[in-house]
Motif scaffolding. Structure first.
Motif, short mmCIF file in Angstrom:
data_model
loop_
_atom_site.label_atom_id
_atom_site.label_comp_id
_atom_site.label_asym_id
_atom_site.label_seq_id
_atom_site.Cartn_x
_atom_site.Cartn_y
_atom_site.Cartn_z
N ALA A 1 5.77 -5.96 4.75
CA ALA A 1 4.35 -5.62 4.60
C ALA A 1 3.70 -6.57 3.59
O ALA A 1 4.34 -7.02 2.64
N GLN B 1 -0.40 -0.61 6.62
CA GLN B 1 0.09 -1.87 6.06
C GLN B 1 -0.33 -3.00 7.00
O GLN B 1 -0.56 -2.79 8.19
N ASP C 1 3.21 2.04 8.95
CA ASP C 1 4.14 1.57 7.92
C ASP C 1 5.52 1.53 8.55
O ASP C 1 6.13 2.58 8.81
#
Length: 657
Positions: A267, A258, A96
């Motif tokens: 994302a 993600q 992420d």
């Protein structure tokens, strides 16, 4: 392989058939040639780098961070197994980006895309081993609906597992984001793809066929596919960070990476796979390692050694000089070592798995971004090549020698070729017109093939090293062709050869002449349409009158009206076709597709009829030579556009593709 799905679909998807034999022409059925057993792996040459954790980590540290940064890929996981153990598992970059959450190779979930198919195929082989499935029986024995025969011939699980069931490609509903995914049975019954090849004759990758195999597992086991995989594969291997369930269960969400187009971008949404057994898995690299180890250990707790050996054995192939299918796994030979595995792509995740059974080694990579300029495909290919060159080098490192027949044989490859993995029964066949593969020769008489390029898009130097077998002079890629009666009838190259081939495009559909003809037609129609407002403005500006009356005036107006209508329809088709890769639009544009089909049928036939009528009137009158010449050009252009619309099913009715 989802993203590559549409990329390779562009190598030859989309075609049409309207009952005319030339439109439905496919490669003639060819008898597969039994594969010989893989040769013994040569002894490792002296001086080879030892495959240890220390050396592998140092190598990966020198390769992955730079490659990810250069390609704008957010994160990746790489796992290497050896001799029944995890040698190393490494996370690179971020799961992420916004939260600066690093990839944990043991717990971060990636989407392996079509690499998921290996779990479906393993489940099938478990049921074969249990005596509930027969690889060579008509699959209709196991279904509650019927797969129509092709010329009276059914399909079998062996053909499904080798991608020779003969299905056309379908892409609608393959991937969605926010729409609920119907049950597997409902998805399969909603639309059965056309059978376009005789079963067992032509490799043509099929997500539908894989999903069908997953449904058969459901039927014979009495369990849902998700339950079956969790109990009989994940459970047996202790895979705690793995699931096929959609949407993603809450307990996995904290571990899910993600997905990104670019690592530097936002994302994206979680992708939902319509045909789940073909690519819906989410799992960590550490859990994928357990699966690799099981297959390297003669099936481990998943399969008996005899069943695992059967699954890994090469199957008959029409082009035995190149990589071929095993049962579900496909070959990727390199440096004299036989690797088997499977790649996989969603929109945002890109993965590949390779195991070398004779060497008891395996490697898996998954990346969570599409990256720049298709970098993920080149990156994982380069990773495997460098891995093999470092740890599994060839015993004989002598450079390949070009045969004296090279130029003569290369000439037989020249022309336009169609990919066996194609859409045939819907308007989406037109992609084939835009993307048929052209083979030309370079200045030295060697073949040049657009899909077969080196890193950076540079054409490969292909030299003939065996009769009708070419090798990259500076790399590992190979191309092989099948020759019948002195003519090349099909060819493929290493990366995709187990599940796709190219065959010569029928002359009636050859884009080499049809595309210029259609562009000529569009140009003539555009100028004809433009002459209407331009002529009106000029006459108004200079106070002139249109010197046409009666039927001549009527044909003038009708032709130009239909010209504008055809141009609008073609623009509409451009909007539809360019939106096919936008999976979120699937279904929302059905009304537009139907409208274009109805209006297009009227427009294409109407323009051709009006152009003929206009030419007849002009040639019977005392009009000038330019008017007569233009009337002929217009009729010819309208014919080319109509032919294209018929041949590529722009004149058809239906919203499936």
């Amino acid at each position: 392989m989802w993203k590559r799905s549409l990329t390779m679909l562009a190598a030859g998807l989309l075609g049409i058939a309207v009952g005319v034999p030339a439109f439905t022409q496919a490669p003639a059925p060819l008898t597969p040639i039994p594969q010989e057993a893989a040769p013994a792996v040569p002894t490792t040459p002296p001086g080879t780098a030892a495959l240890t954790k220390t050396d592998a980590d140092a190598w990966l540290d020198g390769f992955m961070p730079y490659a990810l940064a250069r390609g704008d890929v957010a994160g990746a996981v790489v796992v290497i197994v050896k001799d029944g153990q995890v040698l190393t598992q490494r996370g690179f970059g971020y799961a992420d980006v916004a939260k600066r959450k690093p990839v944990d190779p043991a717990t971060t979930l990636f989407r392996p895309g079509s690499t998921s198919k290996l779990y479906t195929w393993t489940a099938v082989m478990q049921q074969v081993e249990a005596g509930k499935l027969d690889l060579d029986a008509d699959v209709n024995r196991y279904l509650d609906f019927k797969i129509p025969p092709y010329d009276g011939k059914p399909i079998t699980l062996r053909q499904i597992m080798t991608h020779t069931a003969g299905f056309e490609e379908i892409i609608k509903g393959l991937l969605t984001f926010d729409k609920p995914v119907p049950s597997l049975g409902d998805v399969l019954k909603h639309r059965i793809p056309e059978r376009i090849y005789a079963p067992g004759t032509t490799p043509a990758y099929s997500n539908y066929a894989t999903a069908l195999a997953g449904y058969i597992v459901e039927r014979v086991s009495g369990m849902s596919f998700d339950d079956y995989i969790e109990r009989n594969i994940f459970g047996r291997l202790g895979m705690q960070y793995a699931t096929f369930r959609q949407p993603l269960p809450d307990r996995f969400k904290p571990f899910m990476s993600q997905g990104y187009e670019l690592g530097s971008g936002e994302a994206k949404k979680y992708e939902l796979i319509g045909m789940a057994p073909a690519g819906a898995a989410a799992m960590s690299g550490g859990d994928m390692a357990k699966f690799m180890i099981a297959h390297l250990n003669d099936g481990g707790p998943l399969l008996s050694p005899a069943t695992a050996k059967l699954m890994h054995t090469p199957q008959p192939s029409a082009i035995p000089a190149i990589n071929t299918m095993a049962l579900g796994f496909y070959e990727q030979r390199i440096n004299g070592h036989r690797g088997i595995g499977h790649g996989g792509d969603t929109m945002y995740f890109h993965s590949d798995l390779r195991i070398f059974p004779e060497d008891n080694i395996g490697i898996f990579i998954s990346m969570n971004s599409d990256g720049k300029d298709g970098v993920t495909r080149a990156l994982r290919g380069r990773l495997f090549e460098e891995f093999a060159d470092r740890y599994l080098p060839a015993a004989d490192k002598a450079p390949p020698v070009e045969l004296p027949t090279a130029k003569e044989h290369a000439k037989l490859l020249v022309g336009t070729w169609t990919n066996s993995r194609r859409i045939d029964s819907s308007f989406a066949k037109v992609i084939g017109l835009l993307s048929d593969t052209k083979i030309t020769l370079d200045a030295d008489g060697r073949p040049v093939i657009a899909p077969l390029t080196a890193t950076g898009g540079v054409p490969r130097k292909l030299i003939e090293v065996e009769p009708f077998v070419w090798q990259d002079a500076y790399g590992h890629e190979r191309l092989a062709a099948q020759v019948v009666d002195g003519k090349v009838v099909r060819w493929s190259f290493g990366e995709v050869s187990p599940f796709m081939i190219w065959y010569r495009t029928p002359a009636t559909l050859d884009s080499a002449w049809l595309m210029p003809a259609v562009l000529f037609g569009i140009a003539v129609v555009f100028l004809t349409a433009l002459s209407w407002p331009v002529g009106w403005f000029a006459r108004r500006r200079y106070g002139a009158q249109l010197a046409l009356q009666g039927r001549a005036l009527q044909s003038y107006r009708v032709v130009r009206g239909f010209a504008w209508l055809v141009l609008l329809v073609l623009v509409g088709w451009m909007v539809v076709i360019t939106g096919l890769e936008t999976f979120e639009s699937h279904g929302s544009t059905d009304w537009l597709i139907l409208l274009i089909q109805i209006v297009g049928t009227l427009a294409f036939f109407g323009l051709f009829a009006a152009a003929l009528w206009n030419a007849w009137i002009i040639w019977r009158s005392k009009r000038g030579w330019f008017a007569k010449l233009w009337s002929v050009l217009l009729a010819l252009g309208a014919f080319f556009i109509l032919w294209m619309a018929l041949a590529y099913k722009l004149i058809s009715f239906g919203t499936e593709f």
